[in-house]
Design an enzyme around this catalytic site. Structure first.
Site, PDB file in Angstrom:
ATOM      1  N   HIS A   1       1.386   3.835   1.979  1.00  0.00           N
ATOM      2  CA  HIS A   1       1.846   4.550   3.161  1.00  0.00           C
ATOM      3  C   HIS A   1       3.369   4.527   3.137  1.00  0.00           C
ATOM      4  O   HIS A   1       3.992   3.518   2.788  1.00  0.00           O
ATOM      5  CB  HIS A   1       1.305   3.910   4.448  1.00  0.00           C
ATOM      6  CG  HIS A   1      -0.106   4.326   4.755  1.00  0.00           C
ATOM      7  ND1 HIS A   1      -0.924   3.629   5.626  1.00  0.00           N
ATOM      8  CD2 HIS A   1      -0.846   5.378   4.304  1.00  0.00           C
ATOM      9  CE1 HIS A   1      -2.103   4.243   5.700  1.00  0.00           C
ATOM     10  NE2 HIS A   1      -2.079   5.290   4.915  1.00  0.00           N
TER      11      HIS A   1
ATOM     12  N   HIS B   1       0.846  -1.193   0.000  1.00  0.00           N
ATOM     13  CA  HIS B   1       0.000   0.000   0.000  1.00  0.00           C
ATOM     14  C   HIS B   1       0.882   1.243   0.000  1.00  0.00           C
ATOM     15  O   HIS B   1       2.109   1.154   0.168  1.00  0.00           O
ATOM     16  CB  HIS B   1      -0.976  -0.005   1.179  1.00  0.00           C
ATOM     17  CG  HIS B   1      -0.329   0.045   2.539  1.00  0.00           C
ATOM     18  ND1 HIS B   1       0.465  -0.971   3.033  1.00  0.00           N
ATOM     19  CD2 HIS B   1      -0.371   0.995   3.527  1.00  0.00           C
ATOM     20  CE1 HIS B   1       0.874  -0.665   4.252  1.00  0.00           C
ATOM     21  NE2 HIS B   1       0.387   0.529   4.569  1.00  0.00           N
TER      22      HIS B   1
ATOM     23  N   ASP C   1      -0.478  -3.943   5.875  1.00  0.00           N
ATOM     24  CA  ASP C   1      -1.106  -3.644   7.140  1.00  0.00           C
ATOM     25  C   ASP C   1      -2.587  -4.019   7.054  1.00  0.00           C
ATOM     26  O   ASP C   1      -3.201  -3.861   6.008  1.00  0.00           O
ATOM     27  CB  ASP C   1      -0.992  -2.167   7.450  1.00  0.00           C
ATOM     28  CG  ASP C   1       0.437  -1.709   7.700  1.00  0.00           C
ATOM     29  OD1 ASP C   1       1.355  -2.544   7.658  1.00  0.00           O
ATOM     30  OD2 ASP C   1       0.642  -0.501   7.900  1.00  0.00           O
TER      31      ASP C   1
ATOM     32  N   HIS D   1      -7.405  -1.768   5.515  1.00  0.00           N
ATOM     33  CA  HIS D   1      -6.562  -0.768   6.154  1.00  0.00           C
ATOM     34  C   HIS D   1      -7.147   0.601   5.829  1.00  0.00           C
ATOM     35  O   HIS D   1      -8.224   0.703   5.239  1.00  0.00           O
ATOM     36  CB  HIS D   1      -5.122  -0.933   5.648  1.00  0.00           C
ATOM     37  CG  HIS D   1      -4.110  -0.149   6.419  1.00  0.00           C
ATOM     38  ND1 HIS D   1      -4.112  -0.067   7.797  1.00  0.00           N
ATOM     39  CD2 HIS D   1      -3.046   0.599   5.990  1.00  0.00           C
ATOM     40  CE1 HIS D   1      -3.106   0.683   8.182  1.00  0.00           C
ATOM     41  NE2 HIS D   1      -2.440   1.108   7.112  1.00  0.00           N
TER      42      HIS D   1
ATOM     43  N   HIS E   1       5.831  -5.487  12.303  1.00  0.00           N
ATOM     44  CA  HIS E   1       5.195  -4.172  12.197  1.00  0.00           C
ATOM     45  C   HIS E   1       4.866  -3.634  13.588  1.00  0.00           C
ATOM     46  O   HIS E   1       3.818  -3.056  13.834  1.00  0.00           O
ATOM     47  CB  HIS E   1       3.941  -4.210  11.323  1.00  0.00           C
ATOM     48  CG  HIS E   1       3.538  -2.853  10.813  1.00  0.00           C
ATOM     49  ND1 HIS E   1       2.593  -2.078  11.439  1.00  0.00           N
ATOM     50  CD2 HIS E   1       3.948  -2.138   9.739  1.00  0.00           C
ATOM     51  CE1 HIS E   1       2.434  -0.944  10.770  1.00  0.00           C
ATOM     52  NE2 HIS E   1       3.250  -0.958   9.728  1.00  0.00           N
TER      53      HIS E   1
ATOM     54  N   ASP F   1       5.910   4.214   5.058  1.00  0.00           N
ATOM     55  CA  ASP F   1       6.789   3.224   5.695  1.00  0.00           C
ATOM     56  C   ASP F   1       6.796   1.890   4.946  1.00  0.00           C
ATOM     57  O   ASP F   1       7.489   0.960   5.358  1.00  0.00           O
ATOM     58  CB  ASP F   1       6.416   3.026   7.168  1.00  0.00           C
ATOM     59  CG  ASP F   1       4.969   2.618   7.391  1.00  0.00           C
ATOM     60  OD1 ASP F   1       4.113   2.956   6.554  1.00  0.00           O
ATOM     61  OD2 ASP F   1       4.683   1.960   8.417  1.00  0.00           O
ATOM     62  N   HIS F   2       6.069   1.828   3.840  1.00  0.00           N
ATOM     63  CA  HIS F   2       6.061   0.609   3.038  1.00  0.00           C
ATOM     64  C   HIS F   2       6.598   0.808   1.621  1.00  0.00           C
ATOM     65  O   HIS F   2       6.789  -0.175   0.903  1.00  0.00           O
ATOM     66  CB  HIS F   2       4.651   0.019   2.979  1.00  0.00           C
ATOM     67  CG  HIS F   2       4.196  -0.514   4.298  1.00  0.00           C
ATOM     68  ND1 HIS F   2       4.181  -1.858   4.608  1.00  0.00           N
ATOM     69  CD2 HIS F   2       3.762   0.134   5.420  1.00  0.00           C
ATOM     70  CE1 HIS F   2       3.753  -2.017   5.850  1.00  0.00           C
ATOM     71  NE2 HIS F   2       3.491  -0.810   6.357  1.00  0.00           N
TER      72      HIS F   2
END
Length: 302
Positions: free
Chosen positions: A62, A60, A210, A140, A268, A64-65
């Protein structure tokens, strides 16, 4: 099958932890799953050859990914890569990456192929004679997919002594490995099961991060060999899980237990926690075979 955890902490990178990224080696393939900031440094630190990365799967959008993705692509360019690179991720990822490359006047000198995803149902992304990769729709705050990697059943194991006993010509050995019955040199039909053994069980890996706790995921990952399921919170912060669309350690264990998986990898973790062993303590009340992800950890499944 080997999983190398490059990063497994939530939100922001720190001097001693990294956001989500991992490498899956399965049946002679090497897949990069998510690409948080600092991924290319972790690849070097863990001695993973950049040239072996041909497929990158982004869950996805976001940061941090995937904030490490454009840097990795740029490094591939500087290293004079010429092999294709396939990137699978949510719609919008092509625009994000190509805009940065355009404004930096840094177009790649290799084929960069985007596979943008929009479906909310499982779909096949990649398949060859050895492995298949499909999406696992997750719940998510933004459109998110997990990924299911499955080995295909290998050839049957030839029992040489039995083949010789039944007087089978060596030119038929390949047919035997493929499960076929054959005719011996003296004209007798030899059933395959008499001269071969079953192949090793095909392995599978489900990456689920997530996501909020979602029992609808269970039938999609039933009986997988290894499940990676996010466990952002402990029970002391369980009230934050649903609003942020994340899961607790116990919820990850509940999914693993209901899906009858062999092993559960948890990760995570929220960076508010200083002792990740607490995640094992809480989850082990529900599921026993637990591995705690940590940066640089290699998990080998025989």
């Amino acid at each position: 099958m080997k999983v190398t955890i490059l990063g497994c902490y939530a939100a922001t990178p720190r001097s001693f932890t990294n956001p989500t990224s991992q490498v899956l080696e399965i049946n002679n393939h090497l897949f990069l799953i998510d690409c948080g900031e600092g991924t290319q440094v972790q690849l070097r630190r863990n001695k993973i050859k950049f040239s072996k990365i041909k497929h990158i799967f982004i869950s996805h959008l976001h940061g941090d990914h995937f904030y490490g993705l454009v840097g990795l692509v740029s490094t591939f360019r500087l290293l004079n890569r010429d092999n294709e690179l396939h990137i699978y991720g949510p719609k919008g990822i092509k625009e994000i990456i190509t805009l940065q490359l355009k404004l930096a006047n840094s177009w790649t000198n290799f084929p960069l192929i985007f596979h943008e995803l929009t479906s909310k149902e499982p779909e096949l992304l990649f398949e060859d004679s050895k492995v298949s990769v499909s999406t696992l729709p997750l719940k998510h705050r933004v459109y998110t997919n997990g990924f299911l990697f499955k080995e295909k059943e290998g050839d049957r194991k030839l029992l040489i002594d039995k083949a010789e006993e039944y007087n089978i010509d060596y030119t038929l050995f390949k047919s035997l490995k493929k499960g076929k019955d054959v005719v011996s040199e003296d004209g007798k039909l030899i059933p395959n099961y008499l001269v071969t053994a079953d192949p090793p069980p095909a392995k599978s890996y489900a990456f689920c991060s997530d996501t909020v706790y979602d029992p609808e995921l269970v039938p999609l990952i039933k009986d997988v060999t290894v499940l990676y399921h996010e466990s952002t919170f402990l029970e002391d912060q369980a009230d934050l899980a649903f609003p942020t669309k994340h899961s607790t350690a116990k919820q990850a264990a509940s999914i693993a237990n209901a899906a009858n998986v062999e092993k559960l990898i948890m990760g995570h973790y929220s960076t508010r926690y200083t002792n990740i062993e607490l995640f094992r303590t809480e989850a082990s009340e529900i599921f026993s075979d637990i591995i705690l992800a940590d940066d640089g950890k290699e998990i080998i499944v025989e």
